[in-house]
Design a protein around this motif. Structure first.
Motif, PDB file in Angstrom:
ATOM      1  N   ILE A 190       0.789  -1.470   0.036  1.00  0.00           N
ATOM      2  CA  ILE A 190      -0.009  -0.179  -0.015  1.00  0.00           C
ATOM      3  C   ILE A 190       0.912   1.152   0.058  1.00  0.00           C
ATOM      4  N   ALA A 191       1.981   1.087   0.747  1.00  0.00           N
ATOM      5  CA  ALA A 191       2.758   2.223   0.618  1.00  0.00           C
ATOM      6  C   ALA A 191       4.046   2.029  -0.540  1.00  0.00           C
ATOM      7  N   ASP A 192       4.034   1.017  -1.114  1.00  0.00           N
ATOM      8  CA  ASP A 192       5.062   0.678  -2.250  1.00  0.00           C
ATOM      9  C   ASP A 192       6.536   0.807  -1.668  1.00  0.00           C
ATOM     10  N   LEU A 193       6.634   0.309  -0.398  1.00  0.00           N
ATOM     11  CA  LEU A 193       7.907   0.391   0.267  1.00  0.00           C
ATOM     12  C   LEU A 193       9.284  -0.033  -0.750  1.00  0.00           C
ATOM     13  N   GLN A 194       8.940  -0.781  -1.849  1.00  0.00           N
ATOM     14  CA  GLN A 194      10.268  -1.128  -2.444  1.00  0.00           C
ATOM     15  C   GLN A 194      10.453  -0.392  -3.668  1.00  0.00           C
ATOM     16  N   GLY A 195       9.830   0.837  -3.433  1.00  0.00           N
ATOM     17  CA  GLY A 195      10.232   1.842  -4.309  1.00  0.00           C
ATOM     18  C   GLY A 195       9.692   1.800  -5.873  1.00  0.00           C
ATOM     19  N   GLY A 196       8.359   1.924  -6.094  1.00  0.00           N
ATOM     20  CA  GLY A 196       7.891   1.872  -7.214  1.00  0.00           C
ATOM     21  C   GLY A 196       7.761   0.437  -7.962  1.00  0.00           C
ATOM     22  N   THR A 197       7.693  -0.723  -7.099  1.00  0.00           N
ATOM     23  CA  THR A 197       7.677  -2.034  -7.721  1.00  0.00           C
ATOM     24  C   THR A 197       6.071  -2.438  -7.611  1.00  0.00           C
ATOM     25  N   THR A 198       5.384  -1.804  -6.577  1.00  0.00           N
ATOM     26  CA  THR A 198       3.987  -2.347  -6.446  1.00  0.00           C
ATOM     27  C   THR A 198       3.142  -1.942  -7.848  1.00  0.00           C
ATOM     28  N   GLY A 199       3.676  -0.825  -8.421  1.00  0.00           N
ATOM     29  CA  GLY A 199       2.924  -0.482  -9.845  1.00  0.00           C
ATOM     30  C   GLY A 199       2.997  -1.428 -10.721  1.00  0.00           C
TER      31      GLY A 199
END
Ligand code: BGC
Length: 816
Positions: free
Chosen positions: A697-706
């Motif tokens: 939800i916060a995309d902690l791995q820097g852009g990977t959730t997108g």
């Protein structure tokens, strides 16, 4: 550590809806992933229907198991990759007022914008107001679904309202077969056109259009059909333009009056059973599909039923996040998955990262599914069984025995791990040795065993399960070489779950020796394979041994390896692999100060012409994964069998040691650390659990959730609540509990399906655990707490004390 409920990530949290406010192009990819709708058969990202793929939007649609291979040229090499295919886009619906241009949030004024994902009913709603070039305002409300009852159907309903004007609106609905796989920036230089031979057609009278195409090499034929209708008189015209089926309509809008346009879509591929050809199946299905309101109703019913079998009731702020995770797990692996030949895609059906491949991540997913949808677990294991032969061929080709499952698996079970990967930081293409993660075989075996324990499915265990266990055990026994000096078996040249270390410093050959995780899980597989052979009915054992040419000597070897595989130690801790202790210490503080986020330390060091192989630095849990897979008792017993005493001090020291040397470059890492620390009763546990909850939800791995959600971590958080914090095990036909509630997560309830009992309810609160077994004609279930067993009859509830200090009353029903 992030707080998952921080409004920076989630503008509005409530039990069942996930809300987003203003349109924010920078957040769009992430929202599209998190607002993906799917039903296990296919899924579509939450992209705006009026926008095509560009740097902001990426409207991907993926059908489970639909892969295609393409060859690309990278640094002078021809590289073949298999990808999950971005299927024709069914969403397109654009509109314009009067003679204006097509409205888009990127080119026109958006007065207000709101998006809401309704988890209870599996719908995505969007409302916004556009202002056109002439100042005319148009309110747009949309609702979409990917049908959970009929997995081939989807619906997009759009309501238009002219505000302060009357006139005409042009609407164009399309099926777009010109799409490519361009959802991941790093793969952009690779071949991406997976679809070919797009043909389109339609009929103005019925308001339907269709598109058919096929994948270029796997030759999967795809058929899509859509019926777009309006609730007012319209002029319509079918159309087509290169690879796109179009339907244009002109609608008369009267100030303040709502006009509704419904687009019902059907999707079939040639992988589907019980069809003649995908196009006819799609056209027929869309023709017979009921009107939107009826579709919505049956979709909601299907979701209601799913939630009844799976819901988690967590009253704290973690609750909505866990429910979102569950929603995405169920959209990727639903009861429809039980009929498909598919594995667990690491990034869901939500994007193209990792090319839709299947890794060991199922280790984090099946234990959850086993206790809710065992038929889905069985199907996912059957995906592995169908690829047992290729795994045996891969082992044979590499000079090994048994089955060598691939690190990355796609359509036919061959190794799909890329040979080169790009470090976006340095721009270098580097050799990728992650295929040496042979521990994926142990994950398959672990899941076979745990599935059978939880479901009591002896038919599977005695047939497909036994065969897989035997072949994986064979692989380990064959790989283990006896070392006279050590008096131990050694497994050499592998990579462990911590993917950072692929080789010894300066070595020309990839691979490490004596990876503890690999060795201990290999020993466990050997023990289980021996167990299953012992437990087989005589005729079945004879058949299996004959068929697999299994000799008594092999079993003697398995027994020996399972007792004598090497586990290295250094500095009074368990070594991740032999020689870990000799690696250099990294100056963590300096790297954090210089780079801030050092999750991808491997990339940082490579870009500095250094290598993470040189350092005591791990990407994710490796040795500590053992504390994730096995209860303390089971792990102690495994070590004892290997001749080592694993006492609390050794384990605590080992936990501290690796905790200080891990960068958490995978979403799986915080999950595993939260789980392990909770069991070690440590106050830091909650911080890791929070990070695991915030991961996507916060995309902690820097852009990977997108680029797709992290399915393993999402399912893992559910399992953390279900098994991690309750200590729930299904060993030896007994439901074992050993709760370690975290102060922040100490009250919650959930239901499990266990050995034929549906919806056994467990509720933890105020130091007590209440277990309710619904009435049925099944036998009682044995529940063990702190080694005392109580029997709970169908129709009965029991409340048990759950604090370690209360050992004296453990297992005694406090109330009945
Ligand atoms: C992790 C692996 C995982 C893979 C797919 C990687 O970043 O290191 O453990 O299997 O992602 O999720």
């Amino acid at each position: 550590m992030p707080d998952p409920t921080d409004s920076a990530y989630v503008p509005s949290l409530s039990g069942w809806t996930w809300e987003y406010g203003a349109y924010d192009p920078a957040q769009e990819r992430l929202r599209e992933s998190l607002c993906t709708l799917g039903n296990g058969y296919f899924a579509t990202r939450g992209a705006a229907p009026e926008c095509a793929a560009d740097t902001v939007h990426y409207p991907g649609t993926y059908a489970a198991g639909c892969y295609n291979r393409l060859t690309s040229e990278v640094s002078g090499h021809a590289i073949e990759n298999e990808d999950v295919v971005n299927l024709p886009n069914w969403l397109p619906l654009r509109f314009r007022t009067g003679a204006g241009t097509w409205l888009s949030p990127d080119t026109h004024k958006v007065l207000d914008h709101h998006q809401s994902l309704d988890l209870r009913s599996g719908t995505l709603a969007r409302s916004l107001r556009y202002e056109d070039e002439d100042g005319r305002r148009l309110a747009v409300r949309q609702l979409r679904l990917v049908h959970m009852g009929d997995p081939h159907l989807a619906l997009l309903r759009t309501e238009f309202t002219a505000e302060g004007w009357s006139g005409h609106l042009d609407v164009e609905s399309a099926l777009d077969g010109t799409v490519t796989n361009t959802g991941v920036e790093r793969y952009r230089r690779l071949a991406s056109r997976h679809l070919t031979h797009a043909h389109t057609g339609g009929s103005a009278e019925s308001g339907t259009m269709w598109l058919r195409c096929r994948t270029t090499t796997s030759d999967i034929r795809v058929g899509l059909a859509a019926r777009t209708t309006a609730d007012t008189a319209v002029e319509t015209a079918p159309g087509r333009d290169d690879g796109r089926a179009l339907q244009r309509m002109r609608v008369a809008l009267t100030n303040g009056q709502v006009v509704t346009v419904d687009k019902v879509v059907a999707l079939h591929t040639s992988r589907d059973p019980a069809i003649s050809d995908p196009l006819h199946a799609a056209v027929d299905r869309v023709r017979r599909a009921p009107r939107a309101a009826v579709l919505l109703d049956s979709h909601r019913t299907a979701w209601r039923q799913l939630w009844r079998n799976a819901d988690l009731d967590v009253p704290t702020s973690a609750g909505p996040v866990l429910r979102l995770h569950l929603f995405h797990v169920l959209q990727t692996l639903s009861p429809h998955t039980a009929d498909l030949d598919v594995g667990v895609p690491a990034r869901g059906l939500h994007g193209e990262a990792y090319r839709g491949h299947v890794f060991w991540d199922e280790l984090f997913v099946l234990p959850y599914l086993n206790l809710h949808f065992p038929e889905v677990s069985r199907a996912l294991l059957t995906y592995r069984y169908r690829r047992l032969e290729p795994a045996c061929s891969a082992a044979r080709d590499a000079g090994h025995a048994g089955a060598m499952y691939p690190w990355q698996s796609g359509s036919d079970g061959r190794e799909e791990t890329q040979e080169l990967h790009l470090n976006p930081r340095s721009g270098h293409w580097l050799p990728d040795h992650s295929r040496l993660q042979h521990h994926v075989g142990s994950a398959v075996a672990y899941n076979v065993w745990r599935y059978c324990e939880a479901s009591g499915d002896t038919e599977f265990l005695h047939t497909k399960g036994a065969e897989m266990l035997v072949q994986i055990a064979r692989f380990w026994a064959g790989l283990a070489a006896y070392d006279e000096t050590l008096g131990r078996y050694r497994i050499r040249g592998v990579v462990g779950p911590d993917e950072y270390h692929e080789a010894y410093p300066g070595a020309s050959r990839a691979g490490l020796d004596d990876n503890t995780y690999t060795n201990v899980t290999a020993a466990w597989v050997l023990i289980r394979a021996l167990d299953v052979l012992r437990g087989l009915p005589d005729p079945r054992r004879r058949d299996l041994c004959e068929r697999l040419a299994l000799s008594p000597d092999e079993l003697v070897l398995w027994e020996d390896v399972s007792r004598k595989v090497h586990v290295p130690f250094h500095e009074k801790v368990i070594s991740q692999f032999a020689g870990y202790g000799e690696l250099a210490e990294l100056d963590w503080a300096a790297y954090r100060a210089r780079y801030g986020d050092i999750r991808r330390l491997d990339r940082i060091l490579e870009a500095e012409n250094d290598s993470v192989n040189n350092y005591k630095a791990s990407k994710q849990a490796d040795v500590l994964m053992l504390g994730y897979l096995f209860s303390p008792q089971e792990l102690r017993a495994l070590f004892r069998r290997l001749g080592h005493e694993l006492d609390d001090c050794l384990w605590q020291r080992t936990v501290d040691y690796y905790l200080a040397r891990t960068s958490h470059g995978s979403t799986l890492s915080s999950l595993v650390h939260g789980w392990v620390l909770a069991r070690a009763r440590r106050s830091e546990a909650w911080a890791y659990v929070q990070e695991a909850l915030a991961g996507d939800i916060a995309d902690l791995q820097g852009g990977t959730t997108g680029e797709g959600i992290h399915l393993g971590a999402m399912a893992g958080t559910l399992d953390l609540v279900q098994r991690g914090l309750t200590g729930l095990e299904t060993r030896d036909g007994v439901l074992r509990l050993d709760p370690v509630p975290l102060p922040e997560l100490s009250e919650y309830g959930f239901a499990v399906r266990y050995r034929g009992h549906w919806a056994i309810r467990l509720r933890l609160s105020a130091g007590k655990l209440r277990i309710t077994v619904p009435a049925s004609d099944h036998g009682p279930i044995d529940v063990a707490i702190f080694d005392r067993v109580v029997s709970v009859q169908p129709g009965e509830s029991r409340t048990l004390g759950v604090s370690h200090q209360e050992d004296a009353v453990w297992g005694q029903p406090l109330t009945e």
